[in-house]
Structure formats: C-alpha cells, structure tokens
Enzyme design. Structure first.
Site, PDB file in Angstrom:
ATOM      1  N   HIS A 114     107.169-147.033  33.569  1.00  0.00           N
ATOM      2  CA  HIS A 114     108.491-147.536  33.946  1.00  0.00           C
ATOM      3  C   HIS A 114     108.909-148.725  33.078  1.00  0.00           C
ATOM      4  O   HIS A 114     110.070-148.829  32.666  1.00  0.00           O
ATOM      5  CB  HIS A 114     108.494-147.935  35.421  1.00  0.00           C
ATOM      6  CG  HIS A 114     108.555-146.769  36.358  1.00  0.00           C
ATOM      7  ND1 HIS A 114     108.582-146.894  37.732  1.00  0.00           N
ATOM      8  CD2 HIS A 114     108.597-145.429  36.108  1.00  0.00           C
ATOM      9  CE1 HIS A 114     108.644-145.705  38.281  1.00  0.00           C
ATOM     10  NE2 HIS A 114     108.649-144.794  37.322  1.00  0.00           N
ATOM     11  N   TYR A 157     115.584-148.614  42.480  1.00  0.00           N
ATOM     12  CA  TYR A 157     114.751-147.988  43.514  1.00  0.00           C
ATOM     13  C   TYR A 157     115.527-147.564  44.761  1.00  0.00           C
ATOM     14  O   TYR A 157     115.221-146.519  45.354  1.00  0.00           O
ATOM     15  CB  TYR A 157     113.590-148.910  43.878  1.00  0.00           C
ATOM     16  CG  TYR A 157     112.432-148.787  42.923  1.00  0.00           C
ATOM     17  CD1 TYR A 157     111.396-147.888  43.153  1.00  0.00           C
ATOM     18  CD2 TYR A 157     112.384-149.562  41.763  1.00  0.00           C
ATOM     19  CE1 TYR A 157     110.337-147.769  42.260  1.00  0.00           C
ATOM     20  CE2 TYR A 157     111.333-149.449  40.870  1.00  0.00           C
ATOM     21  CZ  TYR A 157     110.316-148.549  41.121  1.00  0.00           C
ATOM     22  OH  TYR A 157     109.263-148.426  40.235  1.00  0.00           O
ATOM     23  N   GLU A 180     105.573-153.845  38.196  1.00  0.00           N
ATOM     24  CA  GLU A 180     106.462-153.874  37.031  1.00  0.00           C
ATOM     25  C   GLU A 180     106.960-155.287  36.756  1.00  0.00           C
ATOM     26  O   GLU A 180     107.069-155.703  35.588  1.00  0.00           O
ATOM     27  CB  GLU A 180     107.620-152.901  37.257  1.00  0.00           C
ATOM     28  CG  GLU A 180     107.168-151.444  37.201  1.00  0.00           C
ATOM     29  CD  GLU A 180     108.048-150.499  38.004  1.00  0.00           C
ATOM     30  OE1 GLU A 180     109.221-150.851  38.275  1.00  0.00           O
ATOM     31  OE2 GLU A 180     107.555-149.410  38.365  1.00  0.00           O
ATOM     32  N   GLN A 187     107.448-141.025  24.740  1.00  0.00           N
ATOM     33  CA  GLN A 187     106.405-142.012  24.506  1.00  0.00           C
ATOM     34  C   GLN A 187     105.475-141.515  23.394  1.00  0.00           C
ATOM     35  O   GLN A 187     105.043-140.353  23.408  1.00  0.00           O
ATOM     36  CB  GLN A 187     105.581-142.262  25.772  1.00  0.00           C
ATOM     37  CG  GLN A 187     106.267-143.153  26.796  1.00  0.00           C
ATOM     38  CD  GLN A 187     107.365-142.431  27.551  1.00  0.00           C
ATOM     39  OE1 GLN A 187     107.210-141.271  27.932  1.00  0.00           O
ATOM     40  NE2 GLN A 187     108.488-143.104  27.758  1.00  0.00           N
ATOM     41  N   SER A 242     101.960-142.867  21.181  1.00  0.00           N
ATOM     42  CA  SER A 242     100.911-143.870  21.021  1.00  0.00           C
ATOM     43  C   SER A 242     101.067-144.593  19.687  1.00  0.00           C
ATOM     44  O   SER A 242     101.454-143.997  18.678  1.00  0.00           O
ATOM     45  CB  SER A 242      99.534-143.208  21.074  1.00  0.00           C
ATOM     46  OG  SER A 242      99.280-142.683  22.356  1.00  0.00           O
ATOM     47  N   GLY A 247      95.928-136.221  20.092  1.00  0.00           N
ATOM     48  CA  GLY A 247      95.246-137.261  20.857  1.00  0.00           C
ATOM     49  C   GLY A 247      94.470-138.229  19.988  1.00  0.00           C
ATOM     50  O   GLY A 247      93.972-139.251  20.471  1.00  0.00           O
ATOM     51  N   VAL A 291      96.955-139.953  29.197  1.00  0.00           N
ATOM     52  CA  VAL A 291      97.632-138.696  29.501  1.00  0.00           C
ATOM     53  C   VAL A 291      99.006-138.707  28.863  1.00  0.00           C
ATOM     54  O   VAL A 291      99.826-139.584  29.147  1.00  0.00           O
ATOM     55  CB  VAL A 291      97.759-138.486  31.026  1.00  0.00           C
ATOM     56  CG1 VAL A 291      98.463-137.180  31.332  1.00  0.00           C
ATOM     57  CG2 VAL A 291      96.385-138.516  31.684  1.00  0.00           C
ATOM     58  N   GLY A 321     102.723-137.273  28.664  1.00  0.00           N
ATOM     59  CA  GLY A 321     103.591-136.584  29.619  1.00  0.00           C
ATOM     60  C   GLY A 321     103.356-137.082  31.032  1.00  0.00           C
ATOM     61  O   GLY A 321     102.689-138.086  31.261  1.00  0.00           O
TER      62      GLY A 321
END
Length: 396
Positions: A90, A100, A142, A209, A211, A279, A389, A391
């Site tokens: 997030h 929220y 967060e 996202q 890495s 990975g 992980v 996703g």
C-alpha cells in the site's frame, strides 16, 4: 480484540463468507470502481481480469477473521506477516487512510448483495467490526512506514530519467534510473521493490511493482523487467511490454518509493539466495550489497531458468561472486546446455546448508512452495526462510 458478541457471530458465519468470498470481492471491486473510477489507477487490471486480486483480498479478509476467532485467542501474531506485506504494498502505491472508509463501504455492501437476507443487522455489525480492526491495523502500519521514510502519500510519485537501458537476456531488459530533478536517490534495503506507474496509449495509468536489481549506494535505482508473454489464452503483460517496446534512454518513468519487507538481514551468518526466472532480481541486489559490505560472509547462490540465454544478470552475478571469499554458485536449466550446469529442476537436496543459514526465495509460487518445504525438511527453521511474492499472492 473482537468483541465477544461479534466473535460468536463471525465464528458461525465464517464458513459461509469464506465459501462466497471470491464472489463477494468480485462484487466489491465492480461496485467500487463504478463509483470511484479514479481508483482504477491504483490497481493492477491484469490481476483483476484473471481473478488473482479478488482471491488475494478474499484470502486476506477471511484469514484475518479466522485469526480473530481462533481458539488460541491470539489476534495479532499469526497475521502480522501478512499485514506487513500488505502495508508495504500500500505504501508503494500511496494508499491513504481516508480511502479505507470507501473500501469498507463497498466491501460490506458486497457482503449484503451476495449473501442477501442472511446478512442480519447482527451479522453486518460483526463483519463491520472485523473490517475496521483490519483497517486500523493496516492504517497504523502504513503510517509508521510513511513516517520512517519521511513520505507524504499525497505527493508520493517522483519523475525518474532512464539513464541506461540494457538488454540482459531473452525478453529481459534493465533500466537504470536517476531522479529527473537531480534530488538525492532514496535509501533502500536489498530485496525491496518500487512501483512504476505507466501511462498507456489508451489513457489508462497502470502501476506495477519491480524489484530493485542492484544494491543501495550506487547513486541510482535499477529495475530488471521480463516481458510477460501471454499463453493458454492469457493476454500479454500490458506494462512489461510497454516498457520493452516504448521506453528508451532519457525518457521519464514515474516511481513510488522503495518498499517491501523481504530484505537482507544484517547478521553475519551464512546466506542462501534461491531464485527462478525473473526472481533473480532481488537476489542480485542482495548479492551486490553483500559483496560491498560483507565480502567474507558465506553465500550460496542457486538459480533455475529455462536456459542460459534466459538467465538474466548471470554474467553480472558471476562477476560479483568471483570477488567473494566463500561462495557457491549452482545453476539449473530446463533446456539443453553445454556449460556444465545442471539439467532439470532445482534440487533442494544438493544445496549446501550450514548451521545458522538464512534463506531467501523468489520465483513462481509453486517453485517457492516446493523449495521452502524442502529446506524445512532438511532442518532449516521456517523463521529462517524468507520469500518474495510477485503479484497479489500470499505464501502460507
């Protein structure tokens, strides 16, 4: 802590909610996006299309409720790891506390829409309590991450210039990025990722996202992206293909801050870096950092791929490893090769394991399930096996 009255209701209704959870989350996303189309920019529409996002949310909510009503009565520790992963995700996207209530409104309405008359006022109140216990936990986590990184979620995204583009392997390219405004590169931990927001030709903005594939302290960030080719009826990856086909040197990408909880520990014990396919990226960052900060640390690098030609960052990692004191490199390839590497799938039983080893895994979920189980079978404690992980999936 869930109230006694709500705990009884949740315990009684949890099997029904779990059985319809994906239907509920599907209805939730549909109604929320219809009312708030601006939120589409924060969600991976590929994961929406194939149902993975709906399944991930369903698993998280049902899993949290199950921990709240567990016999042990421990509503914190079992869920902490999942909550931390969600909070980092997030923060990488700039999710704000004021969003929220919107999520809660549409999620609880979706429960009523799917389950109908079964949702009595008592049932609604109990699941309302579950949602807000989860929401408050995530909001607090967060907030701590935003404060720690001195981040303003309303002004989170920054412009970065592509300083270098490099083809790494078949269908894999690296982008080295520097701040477009000349400001400082934020610090990060080896193993973390950044969100990249891409404006597509059809007007949509889509985040993904990736890495960070080299360690901190280099005056830049680098992402290494595999082109996602669709198969078995699945479409090509929209963002990965856009990056491959349209992003060149000196162009601008919009990035969120570094985030992610699967990071290299600061101890001095043996390290086992295990990856498959793309990975390799967080493992390359960890190896790079170890070489520059702890070159005498015992390291094992193990990687599985389709072939040497598909093995991204292989030459770079081998060059780094050559300068280390105590390191083993083990490679497995599915296709034919003549470089002395192993054929077939990565075999956990041949990996060198020494007392005190900490393992890091990154690759497809089935691969990580198998390797993690094998390492635990060989005596490595579950607490010493960390995994990243890609996703929305969550590894049990």
């Amino acid at each position: 802590m869930l109230s006694t009255a709500s705990a009884a209701v949740v315990r009684a209704t949890l099997p029904v909610v779990r059985a319809h959870a994906v239907e509920i989350t599907g209805e939730f996303y549909s109604s929320m996006f219809a009312a708030h189309p601006e939120l589409l920019d924060l969600f991976n529409q590929g994961n929406q299309a194939d149902g993975r996002q709906q399944l991930a949310l369903a698993s998280a909510v049902a899993g949290f409720a199950e921990h709240l009503v567990s016999e042990a009565g421990d509503d914190a520790a079992p869920f902490d790891r999942v909550a931390e992963r969600i909070a980092h995700k997030h923060v990488s996207l700039g999710i704000r506390a004021e969003q929220y209530p919107v999520v809660g409104h549409h999620l609880l309405n979706a429960v009523g829409t799917v389950l109908g008359a079964a949702v009595t006022p008592e049932v609604f109140a109990a699941w309302h309590e579950v949602y807000w216990l989860l929401a408050c936990r995530l909001i607090a986590a967060e907030a701590r991450l935003y404060e720690r990184g001195d981040l303003d979620p309303a002004r989170l995204w920054r412009r970065w210039r592509v300083a270098k583009r490099l083809d790494e392997a078949v269908d894999v390219v690296s982008f080295t990025l520097v701040p477009d405004d000349g400001a400082a590169v934020p610090d990060f931990l080896p193993g973390q990722y950044v969100s990249v927001a891409v404006d597509l030709p059809d007007g949509r903005r889509q985040p993904r996202q990736y890495s960070l594939s080299h360690g901190p302290g280099r005056g830049s960030l680098r992402i290494t992206v595999r082109r996602v080719r669709g198969h078995d009826g699945a479409p090509d990856g929209v963002v990965s293909n856009h990056l491959h086909d349209h992003v060149t040197e000196d162009q601008i990408l919009v990035l969120g801050p570094p985030a992610g909880e699967t990071t290299l520990d600061i101890g001095d014990g043996p390290v086992l870096l295990i990856s498959a396919g793309i990975g390799i990226t967080p493992m390359a960052a960890m190896l790079d950092h170890l070489a520059r900060t702890q070159p005498t640390r015992r390291i094992v690098v193990a990687h599985a791929d389709r072939s040497p030609a598909h093995h991204a960052l292989r030459r770079e990692c081998a060059q780094i490893a050559s300068g280390l004191g105590e390191v083993d490199e083990l490679y497995w390839y599915e296709n034919d090769h003549d470089d002395g590497s192993r054929s077939g799938l990565l075999d956990v039983d041949v990996l060198p394991l020494t007392p005190g080893t900490t393992a890091y895994l990154c690759g497809p979920l089935p691969f990580m399930h198998k390797i993690r189980a094998g390492l635990i079978r060989r005596g490595l404690s579950a607490e010493r096996v960390h995994y990243e992980v890609f996703g929305p999936g969550m590894l049990d």
